[in-house]
Design a protein around this motif. Structure first.
Motif, PDB file in Angstrom:
ATOM      1  N   GLY A   3       0.736  -1.242   0.032  1.00  0.00           N
ATOM      2  CA  GLY A   3       0.212  -0.025   0.080  1.00  0.00           C
ATOM      3  C   GLY A   3       0.847   1.291   0.012  1.00  0.00           C
ATOM      4  N   MET A   4       1.981   1.302   0.750  1.00  0.00           N
ATOM      5  CA  MET A   4       2.905   2.544   0.950  1.00  0.00           C
ATOM      6  C   MET A   4       3.560   2.528  -0.627  1.00  0.00           C
ATOM      7  SD  MET A   4       4.281   2.510   4.591  1.00  0.00           S
ATOM      8  CE  MET A   4       4.964   1.063   4.450  1.00  0.00           C
ATOM      9  N   VAL A   5       3.853   1.520  -1.111  1.00  0.00           N
ATOM     10  CA  VAL A   5       4.624   1.621  -2.354  1.00  0.00           C
ATOM     11  C   VAL A   5       3.661   2.214  -3.348  1.00  0.00           C
ATOM     12  CG1 VAL A   5       5.573   0.343  -4.314  1.00  0.00           C
ATOM     13  CG2 VAL A   5       6.539  -0.181  -1.963  1.00  0.00           C
ATOM     14  N   TYR A   6       2.498   1.522  -3.419  1.00  0.00           N
ATOM     15  CA  TYR A   6       1.555   2.031  -4.423  1.00  0.00           C
ATOM     16  C   TYR A   6       1.018   3.615  -4.356  1.00  0.00           C
ATOM     17  CZ  TYR A   6      -2.892   2.202  -7.081  1.00  0.00           C
ATOM     18  OH  TYR A   6      -3.735   2.429  -8.057  1.00  0.00           O
ATOM     19  N   THR A   7       0.986   3.915  -2.949  1.00  0.00           N
ATOM     20  CA  THR A   7       0.673   5.268  -2.691  1.00  0.00           C
ATOM     21  C   THR A   7       1.450   6.304  -3.148  1.00  0.00           C
ATOM     22  OG1 THR A   7      -0.803   4.703  -0.851  1.00  0.00           O
ATOM     23  CG2 THR A   7      -0.193   7.073  -1.100  1.00  0.00           C
ATOM     24  N   THR A   8       2.890   5.862  -2.754  1.00  0.00           N
ATOM     25  CA  THR A   8       4.069   6.700  -3.178  1.00  0.00           C
ATOM     26  C   THR A   8       4.253   6.868  -4.517  1.00  0.00           C
ATOM     27  OG1 THR A   8       5.110   6.121  -0.618  1.00  0.00           O
ATOM     28  CG2 THR A   8       6.444   7.151  -2.699  1.00  0.00           C
ATOM     29  N   SER A   9       4.123   5.696  -5.308  1.00  0.00           N
ATOM     30  CA  SER A   9       4.232   5.555  -6.706  1.00  0.00           C
ATOM     31  C   SER A   9       3.158   6.743  -7.301  1.00  0.00           C
ATOM     32  CB  SER A   9       4.290   4.262  -7.379  1.00  0.00           C
ATOM     33  OG  SER A   9       5.416   3.564  -6.816  1.00  0.00           O
ATOM     34  N   GLU A  10       2.081   6.446  -6.659  1.00  0.00           N
ATOM     35  CA  GLU A  10       0.901   7.266  -7.626  1.00  0.00           C
ATOM     36  C   GLU A  10       1.007   8.761  -7.364  1.00  0.00           C
ATOM     37  OE1 GLU A  10      -3.984   7.300  -7.360  1.00  0.00           O
ATOM     38  OE2 GLU A  10      -2.923   7.021  -5.404  1.00  0.00           O
ATOM     39  N   ALA A  11       1.523   9.153  -6.145  1.00  0.00           N
ATOM     40  CA  ALA A  11       1.861  10.479  -5.901  1.00  0.00           C
ATOM     41  C   ALA A  11       2.830  11.051  -6.723  1.00  0.00           C
ATOM     42  CB  ALA A  11       2.237  10.879  -4.439  1.00  0.00           C
ATOM     43  N   ARG A  12       4.008  10.192  -6.970  1.00  0.00           N
ATOM     44  CA  ARG A  12       5.116  10.593  -7.934  1.00  0.00           C
ATOM     45  C   ARG A  12       4.717  10.767  -9.379  1.00  0.00           C
ATOM     46  NH1 ARG A  12      10.480   9.874  -7.293  1.00  0.00           N
ATOM     47  NH2 ARG A  12      10.215  10.250  -5.173  1.00  0.00           N
ATOM     48  N   ALA A  13       3.773   9.828  -9.732  1.00  0.00           N
ATOM     49  CA  ALA A  13       3.109   9.768 -10.901  1.00  0.00           C
ATOM     50  C   ALA A  13       2.331  11.176 -11.316  1.00  0.00           C
ATOM     51  CB  ALA A  13       2.240   8.674 -11.274  1.00  0.00           C
ATOM     52  N   GLN A  14       1.607  11.489 -10.156  1.00  0.00           N
ATOM     53  CA  GLN A  14       0.725  12.847 -10.233  1.00  0.00           C
ATOM     54  C   GLN A  14       1.545  14.029 -10.197  1.00  0.00           C
ATOM     55  OE1 GLN A  14      -1.821  12.416  -6.849  1.00  0.00           O
ATOM     56  NE2 GLN A  14      -3.371  11.067  -7.947  1.00  0.00           N
ATOM     57  N   ASP A  15       2.621  13.757  -9.371  1.00  0.00           N
ATOM     58  CA  ASP A  15       3.537  15.170  -9.531  1.00  0.00           C
ATOM     59  C   ASP A  15       4.144  15.093 -11.021  1.00  0.00           C
ATOM     60  OD1 ASP A  15       3.087  15.887  -7.111  1.00  0.00           O
ATOM     61  OD2 ASP A  15       4.698  14.669  -6.184  1.00  0.00           O
ATOM     62  N   ALA A  16       4.694  14.019 -11.692  1.00  0.00           N
ATOM     63  CA  ALA A  16       5.233  13.783 -12.854  1.00  0.00           C
ATOM     64  C   ALA A  16       4.156  14.298 -14.069  1.00  0.00           C
ATOM     65  CB  ALA A  16       5.870  12.676 -13.294  1.00  0.00           C
ATOM     66  N   SER A  17       3.026  14.041 -13.782  1.00  0.00           N
ATOM     67  CA  SER A  17       1.968  14.408 -14.894  1.00  0.00           C
ATOM     68  C   SER A  17       1.756  15.692 -14.973  1.00  0.00           C
ATOM     69  CB  SER A  17       0.693  13.626 -14.638  1.00  0.00           C
ATOM     70  OG  SER A  17       0.191  13.976 -13.643  1.00  0.00           O
ATOM     71  N   TRP A  18       2.026  16.585 -13.833  1.00  0.00           N
ATOM     72  CA  TRP A  18       1.611  18.003 -13.472  1.00  0.00           C
ATOM     73  C   TRP A  18       2.731  19.045 -14.350  1.00  0.00           C
ATOM     74  CZ3 TRP A  18      -2.365  20.688 -12.050  1.00  0.00           C
ATOM     75  CH2 TRP A  18      -2.269  22.059 -11.912  1.00  0.00           C
ATOM     76  N   ALA A  19       2.336  19.560 -15.254  1.00  0.00           N
ATOM     77  CA  ALA A  19       3.182  20.376 -16.215  1.00  0.00           C
ATOM     78  C   ALA A  19       3.061  21.934 -15.864  1.00  0.00           C
ATOM     79  CB  ALA A  19       2.755  20.013 -17.687  1.00  0.00           C
ATOM     80  N   PRO A  20       4.177  22.517 -15.190  1.00  0.00           N
ATOM     81  CA  PRO A  20       3.914  23.813 -14.557  1.00  0.00           C
ATOM     82  C   PRO A  20       4.128  24.887 -16.198  1.00  0.00           C
ATOM     83  CG  PRO A  20       5.968  23.055 -13.908  1.00  0.00           C
ATOM     84  CD  PRO A  20       5.354  21.789 -14.666  1.00  0.00           C
TER      85      PRO A  20
END
Length: 895
Positions: free
Chosen positions: A506-523
């Protein structure tokens, strides 16, 4: 039958007395089983309360006595669902104008029709403007009970309005105050005469307050003594009118008489979602069984002599089994009662809290049949957890038990091998399911893997037992005791292993999802930069400059120290139009159409699309001479600004650069009124500068020189402001946004102010710590139960060691070693399994989760280390601190 009931009654009496005698153990077991019962009851109550009951729907929709609310749909025929009144429009039917006379002909004779209309409105005062609200208008005095007022009166004259509390708070007005309603191009003065509780409705205006031509929908309340029946509703559907009928809601027709169900069937959730929920629920219930099982084993062991006396008095093995199962039944019933009461109480508290919010739940609805199912699960958990200890008690050596000797069951050697095989098969299934994006196979693989590891726990303990001769005295005693008593140790190890594995995954999935969301955000710019957007798709190109000037003047009046950099875009003169302009990729980088699916996977030219998010300006293409890019502050902004000043364009895809070093642009001129191309597409080339900024705005950013080559006037478009970058030392904050938004309220609905970096992000550290903490609690509980049982069984051995000169602290060390055996095995194997599961889930997300290459396997090492190191340390330290060092000498009978 009577004899069977008598046996169960006696067994339940014994179980009840034993539960009262050992209150601590009983409370722990009840708490373990009650936890999932509480969660299920709480969720059921919340879900029930989130949907209005029939009584709530009738009151909110029809008031006290209206027979129906009929609404004209935008098509000639509808299929209506029951009892919600939801409708599906059949677009292939002809659309005919339906009026009040058409409806009056299909409702009961003599019924009175009261008009109701809905309008898209903006609400404003001198200081505040609220956009995009839907306000209804009707004669509320003719439909009593329609409004649940918290203060004020029902609107009775044109211009009088009742609003929801959330809108009153935002407008900062009170009953009797004036405000303005904007509908289309019309601003209507209004007076607040009443306030309703928050809900889905924004409020109600008196009939005649807003112009009829601006209505979003046309509806009528049907009043009168005669009910609107289901045949009446079907007749209304045939002319494109939907109806919410009081009689139909109170007495719905059978499904066979509802055309909606015959045409579309019942709603169903995707099988993958059901499978995933079932897998999580199954693993959670299995974890409860593993945790509670050792507690019943403790009870059975402590009652060994009592059970042996029952057997000596003529009790059969089935009677002994029934006595231990009765303990599970009593615990399950108690846990069901406690969990259901707490779950209902928690649901009621959440309802009371949410009812104070802007969008409260419609009503408090308590589950009915769900409670019986939840109670059945609780009883089943108690019986399942007591089953293995009950079987062991029925097979115990009666003579050895009465003599005070311990008899130990021989473990079955094939069980660990079966478990290891299942674990390998499950992992393989999960990997294949992840790589092929097959959710059922992935879920099945995870379940098989978990079950296999649980079965293999005894084998892992046996392997550790081979190290016993090389360990010190306390550890050697603990390892040999764990190996000898696998029936007691294996469930505890399995519980710790499953909890740690689930937490790690669960922690790996949550952290990976947050990393993917950050990577998908284009400033668009650096954090703290404000985006004053002034262009929307409803703004004509010739009005963009005036709107920008008005908004910028409001900002400078409020915050004169802000630096404002205009942002220019290529805007069509027609708000419904668009500019067909794109950069063609180098043909050598285009994915060939003739490739197979397998070949596309291995071909770099056929990379899959990945999700991307970020703020935008509204315009398709921006035009910049380098000023805006320089103000963005992004890495490499100075070089990119210089390139634009030199007449180049910016792109963020190297594949758009052709071998000649230029970007090839294609421009399709505007089409004529018939939709035909007025001229051939224009092709031109331009030098380009490549940036690594992923925002789609930088996919093609034009310089003024290139924009002039496009001849914007011939495109029926113009270069005009679409907003401005607002910068200040230290960046803008949310408080700055709130203050300036009041000043911008009068500029129009297209004006908005956003700040880079204020978007919500997932708190992965907090979530990981919560998950790790929950796993620690579960694992420590399982370890404590097993150590308690081991302490009870090893008391004669330790007393004998003390008698021959062992130090008083030896028992503490042995207890710590016993806890360490369980915690170390569970933590190490659990973390490894959790990392494997996290990797499998990452494969699935990269394949089927639409994240693509953005999803990376990311491990929150601090939280994982907390589990891998902290769990054994806490277990060992807690066992040593909570164990008494000195024991009284006990009678020891040779075996």
């Amino acid at each position: 039958m009577h004899r069977w009931l008598t046996r169960w009654r006696a067994s339940l009496r014994i179980a009840r007395r034993d539960a009262l005698r050992h209150r601590g153990r009983t409370l722990l077991v009840v708490a373990m089983i009650a936890l999932p019962v509480f969660g299920a009851t709480f969720v059921a109550t919340t879900i029930r309360s989130s949907s209005p009951t029939v009584a709530t729907t009738l009151q909110q929709t029809l008031g006290d006595d209206a027979q129906a609310l009929v609404t004209v749909d935008s098509c000639g025929f509808v299929i209506q669902q029951v009892p919600t009144g939801g409708r599906t429009c059949l677009s292939d039917q002809p659309v005919e104008e339906v009026g009040e006379a058409d409806i009056a002909a299909l409702v009961p004779t003599g019924a009175e029709l009261v008009p109701r209309r809905e309008f898209a409105v903006d609400l404003s005062t001198d200081d505040v403007r609220i956009s995009d609200e839907v306000l209804a208008a009707a004669d509320a005095e003719r439909v009593p009970g329609l409004l649940s007022l918290t203060s004020g009166d029902v609107p009775s004259a044109p211009g009088e309005v009742v609003l929801a509390q959330r809108l009153v708070d935002r407008l900062r007005i009170e009953v009797g105050d004036a405000f303005t309603i904007g509908s289309g191009e019309t601003d209507t003065p209004a007076t607040l005469v009443g306030i309703t509780r928050n809900g889905d409705s924004s409020g109600l205006a008196a009939e005649g307050t807003l112009p009829e031509e601006g209505a979003l929908s046309r509806s009528w309340y049907v009043l009168g003594p005669d009910a609107v029946t289901w045949p009446d509703v079907l007749a209304l559907n045939e002319i494109g009118v939907g109806a919410v009928s009081r009689a139909v809601l109170l007495d719905p027709p059978p499904r066979s008489e509802v055309p909606y169900y015959a045409a579309f069937g019942a709603d169903s959730r995707p099988g993958s979602t059901i499978g995933l929920v079932a897998a999580v629920a199954g693993i959670g219930l299995l974890e409860v069984v593993l945790l509670v099982g050792p507690a019943f084993a403790v009870g059975a062991k402590s009652s060994t002599r009592q059970l042996a006396l029952v057997a000596a008095a003529g009790g059969r093995p089935a009677d002994l089994r029934r006595i231990v199962l009765s303990a599970g039944l009593v615990a399950g019933l108690g846990a069901a009662a406690v969990g259901i009461v707490l779950g209902l109480l928690g649901g009621a508290i959440i309802y009371l809290v949410q009812s104070r919010g802007d969008y409260p739940p419609p009503n408090l609805a308590l589950p009915t049949w769900e409670l019986a199912a939840i109670a059945g699960v609780a009883v089943g958990l108690g019986l399942a957890a007591a089953w293995l200890p009950a079987r062991a008690a029925s097979r115990a050596d009666v003579v050895a038990a009465l003599a005070g000797r311990r008899s130990e069951a021989t473990p079955r050697r094939r069980v660990p091998w079966i478990g290891g095989g299942l674990a390998v098969v499950g992992l393989g299934l999960a990997i294949v399911g992840a790589t092929r994006a097959t959710m059922p196979m992935l879920v099945a693989g995870v379940l098989v893997l978990e079950v296999g590891l649980i079965l293999a726990a005894g084998g892992i303990i046996a392997l550790l037992g081979r190290l016993a001769p090389r360990l010190g005295a306390p550890a050697r005693i603990a390892v040999r005791d764990a190996d000898r008593q696998r029936g007691r140790t294996a469930p505890a190890v399995a519980a710790v292993l499953a909890a740690v594995a689930a937490a790690t995954a669960g922690m790996v999935y949550t952290t990976s999802e947050a990393r993917a969301q950050d990577a998908s955000w284009a400033p668009l710019a650096v954090d703290g930069t404000g985006y004053l957007t002034t262009y929307g798709f409803t703004v004509p190109g010739e009005d963009a400059q005036d709107l920008f000037d008005e908004a910028l003047a409001a900002v400078r009046a409020e915050r004169p120290e802000l630096a404002a950099t205009p942002v220019l875009g290529l805007i069509p003169d027609d708000p419904a139009g668009f500019v067909e302009l794109w950069a063609d990729p180098d043909p050598a980088t285009v994915c060939p159409d003739e490739l197979t699916e397998d070949e596309r996977v291995d071909d770099e030219r056929c990379s899959s699309w990945s999700v991307q998010s970020g703020y935008g300006w509204g315009a398709q293409h921006l035009v910049d001479d380098g000023t805006m890019v320089a103000a963005s502050g992004l890495p490499g902004a100075a070089e990119a600004a210089q390139a634009l000043a030199d007449g180049q364009v910016l792109v963020n895809d190297p594949d758009l650069i052709w071998p000649d070093g230029l970007v090839h642009l294609t421009l399709v001129p505007p089409r004529d009124e018939a939709g035909n191309e007025a001229a051939d597409p224009l092709e031109l080339t331009a030098p380009a500068h490549v940036v690594d900024w992923q925002h789609w705005t930088y996919g093609l950013l034009l310089s003024p020189e290139v924009a002039e080559q496009l001849d914007p006037t011939s495109l029926a478009a113009r270069v005009a402001p679409v907003g401005a970058l607002l910068t200040t030392q230290g960046g803008l904050t949310q408080a700055d946004v709130d203050e300036m938004s009041r000043s911008l309220a009068d500029a129009g609905s297209s004006v908005d102010l956003l700040v880079e970096g204020l978007q919500k992000s997932q708190d992965t550290v907090g979530i990981s710590l919560i998950v790790a903490g929950a796993a620690l609690v579960i694992a420590l509980a399982a370890t404590g139960l097993s150590v308690g049982l081991a302490a009870a069984e090893s008391r004669p051995d330790l007393a004998t060691l003390a008698a021959i000169g062992a130090s008083p602290g030896l028992r503490r060390k042995v207890a710590g070693a016993q806890a360490g055996v369980i915690a170390v095995i569970g933590a190490v194997v659990g973390v490894g399994t959790g990392l494997a599961l996290g990797y499998v889930l990452s494969l699935w997300q990269r394949t089927a989760g639409n994240w693509g290459a953005l999803w990376e396997f990311t491990v929150p090492w601090p939280a994982v280390a907390l589990l891998a190191v902290g769990l054994p340390a806490l277990a060992i330290g807690g066992a040593m601190l909570l164990t008494r060092a000195r024991l009284p000498m006990v009678r020891r009978i040779a075996q």
